[in-house]
Design an enzyme around this catalytic site. Structure first.
Site, PDB file in Angstrom:
ATOM      1  N   SER A  97      13.692  21.594  32.726  1.00 62.40           N
ATOM      2  CA  SER A  97      13.568  22.422  31.529  1.00 62.40           C
ATOM      3  C   SER A  97      12.973  21.679  30.348  1.00 62.40           C
ATOM      4  O   SER A  97      12.739  22.263  29.295  1.00 62.40           O
ATOM      5  CB  SER A  97      14.950  22.956  31.130  1.00 62.40           C
ATOM      6  OG  SER A  97      15.790  21.898  30.719  1.00 62.40           O
ATOM      7  N   THR A 108      16.324  24.099  27.720  1.00 65.66           N
ATOM      8  CA  THR A 108      15.944  23.381  26.497  1.00 65.66           C
ATOM      9  C   THR A 108      17.035  22.358  26.215  1.00 65.66           C
ATOM     10  O   THR A 108      18.158  22.508  26.694  1.00 65.66           O
ATOM     11  CB  THR A 108      15.886  24.392  25.316  1.00 65.66           C
ATOM     12  OG1 THR A 108      14.916  25.382  25.611  1.00 65.66           O
ATOM     13  CG2 THR A 108      15.555  23.742  23.993  1.00 65.66           C
ATOM     14  N   THR A 167      11.661  21.040  24.725  1.00 69.13           N
ATOM     15  CA  THR A 167      11.673  21.953  25.874  1.00 69.13           C
ATOM     16  C   THR A 167      10.320  21.999  26.577  1.00 69.13           C
ATOM     17  O   THR A 167       9.283  21.664  25.983  1.00 69.13           O
ATOM     18  CB  THR A 167      12.024  23.385  25.397  1.00 69.13           C
ATOM     19  OG1 THR A 167      12.247  24.229  26.519  1.00 69.13           O
ATOM     20  CG2 THR A 167      10.912  23.994  24.578  1.00 69.13           C
ATOM     21  N   ARG A 195       1.756  29.949  25.228  1.00 71.41           N
ATOM     22  CA  ARG A 195       2.984  30.562  24.661  1.00 71.41           C
ATOM     23  C   ARG A 195       3.833  29.458  24.025  1.00 71.41           C
ATOM     24  O   ARG A 195       4.057  28.393  24.595  1.00 71.41           O
ATOM     25  CB  ARG A 195       3.770  31.272  25.751  1.00 71.41           C
ATOM     26  CG  ARG A 195       5.121  31.863  25.291  1.00 71.41           C
ATOM     27  CD  ARG A 195       6.284  30.906  25.507  1.00 71.41           C
ATOM     28  NE  ARG A 195       7.580  31.523  25.250  1.00 71.41           N
ATOM     29  CZ  ARG A 195       8.736  30.866  25.219  1.00 71.41           C
ATOM     30  NH1 ARG A 195       8.761  29.554  25.410  1.00 71.41           N
ATOM     31  NH2 ARG A 195       9.859  31.488  24.979  1.00 71.41           N
ATOM     32  N   GLY A 240       7.556  28.725  22.188  1.00 74.01           N
ATOM     33  CA  GLY A 240       8.895  29.271  21.999  1.00 74.01           C
ATOM     34  C   GLY A 240       9.470  28.909  20.639  1.00 74.01           C
ATOM     35  O   GLY A 240       8.741  28.579  19.696  1.00 74.01           O
ATOM     36  N   ASP A 241      10.791  28.958  20.560  1.00 73.50           N
ATOM     37  CA  ASP A 241      11.460  28.677  19.288  1.00 73.50           C
ATOM     38  C   ASP A 241      11.600  27.180  19.011  1.00 73.50           C
ATOM     39  O   ASP A 241      11.709  26.773  17.855  1.00 73.50           O
ATOM     40  CB  ASP A 241      12.850  29.316  19.274  1.00 73.50           C
ATOM     41  CG  ASP A 241      13.738  28.802  20.415  1.00 73.50           C
ATOM     42  OD1 ASP A 241      13.217  28.615  21.538  1.00 73.50           O
ATOM     43  OD2 ASP A 241      14.940  28.576  20.179  1.00 73.50           O
ATOM     44  N   THR A 291      19.383  27.018  22.458  1.00 72.49           N
ATOM     45  CA  THR A 291      18.739  27.035  23.770  1.00 72.49           C
ATOM     46  C   THR A 291      18.802  28.477  24.271  1.00 72.49           C
ATOM     47  O   THR A 291      19.662  29.243  23.856  1.00 72.49           O
ATOM     48  CB  THR A 291      19.460  26.103  24.767  1.00 72.49           C
ATOM     49  OG1 THR A 291      20.830  26.507  24.877  1.00 72.49           O
ATOM     50  CG2 THR A 291      19.414  24.659  24.313  1.00 72.49           C
ATOM     51  N   GLY A 292      17.885  28.835  25.146  1.00 74.27           N
ATOM     52  CA  GLY A 292      17.856  30.210  25.636  1.00 74.27           C
ATOM     53  C   GLY A 292      16.593  30.916  25.186  1.00 74.27           C
ATOM     54  O   GLY A 292      15.611  30.257  24.790  1.00 74.27           O
ATOM     55  N   GLY A 315      13.729  32.037  23.546  1.00 73.18           N
ATOM     56  CA  GLY A 315      13.170  31.608  22.269  1.00 73.18           C
ATOM     57  C   GLY A 315      12.627  32.727  21.412  1.00 73.18           C
ATOM     58  O   GLY A 315      12.716  32.676  20.174  1.00 73.18           O
TER      59      GLY A 315
HETATM   60  N1  GLY Z   1      14.286  28.109  23.984  1.00 70.50           N
HETATM   61  C1  GLY Z   1      13.148  27.638  24.644  1.00 70.50           C
HETATM   62  C2  GLY Z   1      12.049  28.587  24.708  1.00 70.50           C
HETATM   63  O1  GLY Z   1      12.260  29.782  24.703  1.00 70.50           O
HETATM   64  O2  GLY Z   1      10.926  28.141  24.806  1.00 70.50           O
END
Ligand code: GLY
Length: 376
Positions: free
Chosen positions: A99, A223, A241, A251, A253-254, A274-275, A277
């Site tokens: 991850s 993450t 991550t 793409r 993420g957060d 985490t999770g 994003g």
């Molecule tokens: N939390 C990691 C992502 O969505 O990229």
């Protein structure tokens, strides 16, 4: 209004919660959080971490042994930003962690793209890289952005060039295990293409079979996050991550978005996630959690109130289960300026790691279950 010049009691008085007897209860979270009541799901008593005080490092549950390293570093006088970046490096360097960093699951074209950010409380500066390829330690690159540039975020090709200029080494991040998982995902994607699905493939006699784990890998948002507080009261946060597996190339993420995947206000506290994003981005998640703490919530309340709001904001049908709840998970972590900490998740399964010098085990860390909004 600064947390270090104002006691929690004063915060609660100002927000009108103390007199109503709501301090430390889920009701405080409800009052300041979502408009749709989900009282049964919110914590009814202060979680253990809310009572903690003093230097500490907290992290997502997978940050083992990194969180202990971060604690050891802040206790030895290191800058908290160095400590949190060192913490996530264990995951970035581990080829078996699919991850983060080396061995992270790739995008839909089989290329590993990494995101990371770090925020330094004392200077209120942040550094971030997104969609960076071929560099296994994006958090350390993000720290160079923070320290050596007047920018906050560098992405893609520019991030790689920046990393090379800073002396980082380029390498192939796609391990054999992750390549096989990607090939398997790709093969099962479309019943009508010419790739044979799992149940159609011819297994050579004595050949290596794809494991059930690899077959079951659909989408993951794994993450690693770490926040740390020094004995002097300085803080930093970091998230790293490989992002959503099989994502559309480019793409983001957060994790590299300041205020979404992590945030740090040296006067108040830190948060990270985490999770999924996308849900943290559209809700400015980590910033919102720190804001909740500034308004007087404990870390546990701040996390639960934020997730409650995230649930209400999850409108799209494809993101909701039969009961109308999010069909994905997000875990959030918060560390307050005084050392109080907490974590929450939407559905059971999230955990966080804490190092504060009190763990009675060789690893010097504790793994704590995040409080779920729903008990499923
Ligand atoms: N939390 C990691 C992502 O969505 O990229």
């Amino acid at each position: 209004m600064r947390m270090n010049s104002l006691h929690r009691r004063e915060f609660l008085t100002l927000t009108g919660l103390a007199g109503a007897g709501m301090a430390g209860s889920g009701l405080a979270a409800l009052a300041l959080g979502s408009t749709k009541a989900r009282a049964a799901s919110l914590p009814s008593a202060p979680a253990e971490g809310d009572a903690h005080r003093g230097p500490c490092a907290i992290a997502s549950g997978n940050c083992d042994p990194g969180v202990a390293k971060a604690y050891e570093m802040v206790m030895s006088g290191f800058d908290p930003a160095d400590a949190v970046v060192a913490a996530v490096k264990f995951n970035e360097d581990d080829p078996n962690d699919q991850s983060v960093g080396l061995g992270g699951l790739p995008n839909e074209e089989g290329i590993v793209e990494l995101d990371a950010s770090v925020m330094h409380g004392p200077t209120h500066k942040a550094g971030s890289v997104a969609s960076i390829r071929n560099i296994k330690n994006p958090a350390a690159v993000a720290l160079e952005v923070l320290r050596k540039t007047d920018h906050v975020m560098i992405v893609g090709e520019g991030a790689l060039k920046f990393a090379l200029r800073m002396g980082f080494k380029e390498e192939n991040l796609l391990t054999e295990k992750s390549r096989q998982a990607w090939v398997q995902w790709r093969a099962n994607l479309n019943k009508d293409d010419k790739w044979l699905d799992d149940d159609q493939q011819i297994q050579p006699v004595g050949g290596k079979k794809v494991s059930a784990i690899e077959k079951s890998l659909m989408f993951t948002w794994g993450t690693v996050h770490c926040s740390a507080l020094t004995p002097a009261g300085d803080m930093a946060a970091c998230t790293s991550t490989s992002g959503l597996s099989w994502k559309i190339p480019g793409r983001i993420g957060d994790s590299p978005i300041v205020g979404a995947g992590m945030y740090c206000d040296n006067n108040v506290g830190c948060a990270g996630a985490t999770g999924r994003g996308e849900s943290m981005i559209v809700n400015c998640g980590s910033y919102a959690i720190v804001q909740n703490m500034e308004r007087g919530m404990t870390p546990s309340e701040a996390c639960a109130a934020f997730l409650n709001k995230l649930c209400d904001h999850t409108k799209e049908k494809h993101l909701r289960d039969a009961k109308g709840r999010p069909n994905f998970n997000v875990s959030v972590y918060a560390l307050r300026k005084d050392g109080a900490y907490g974590g929450a998740c939407i559905h059971p399964g999230g955990s966080y790691a804490v190092a504060d010098g009190t763990a009675a085990n060789a690893k010097n860390l504790r793994i704590v279950a995040c409080t779920p909004l729903f008990n499923d």
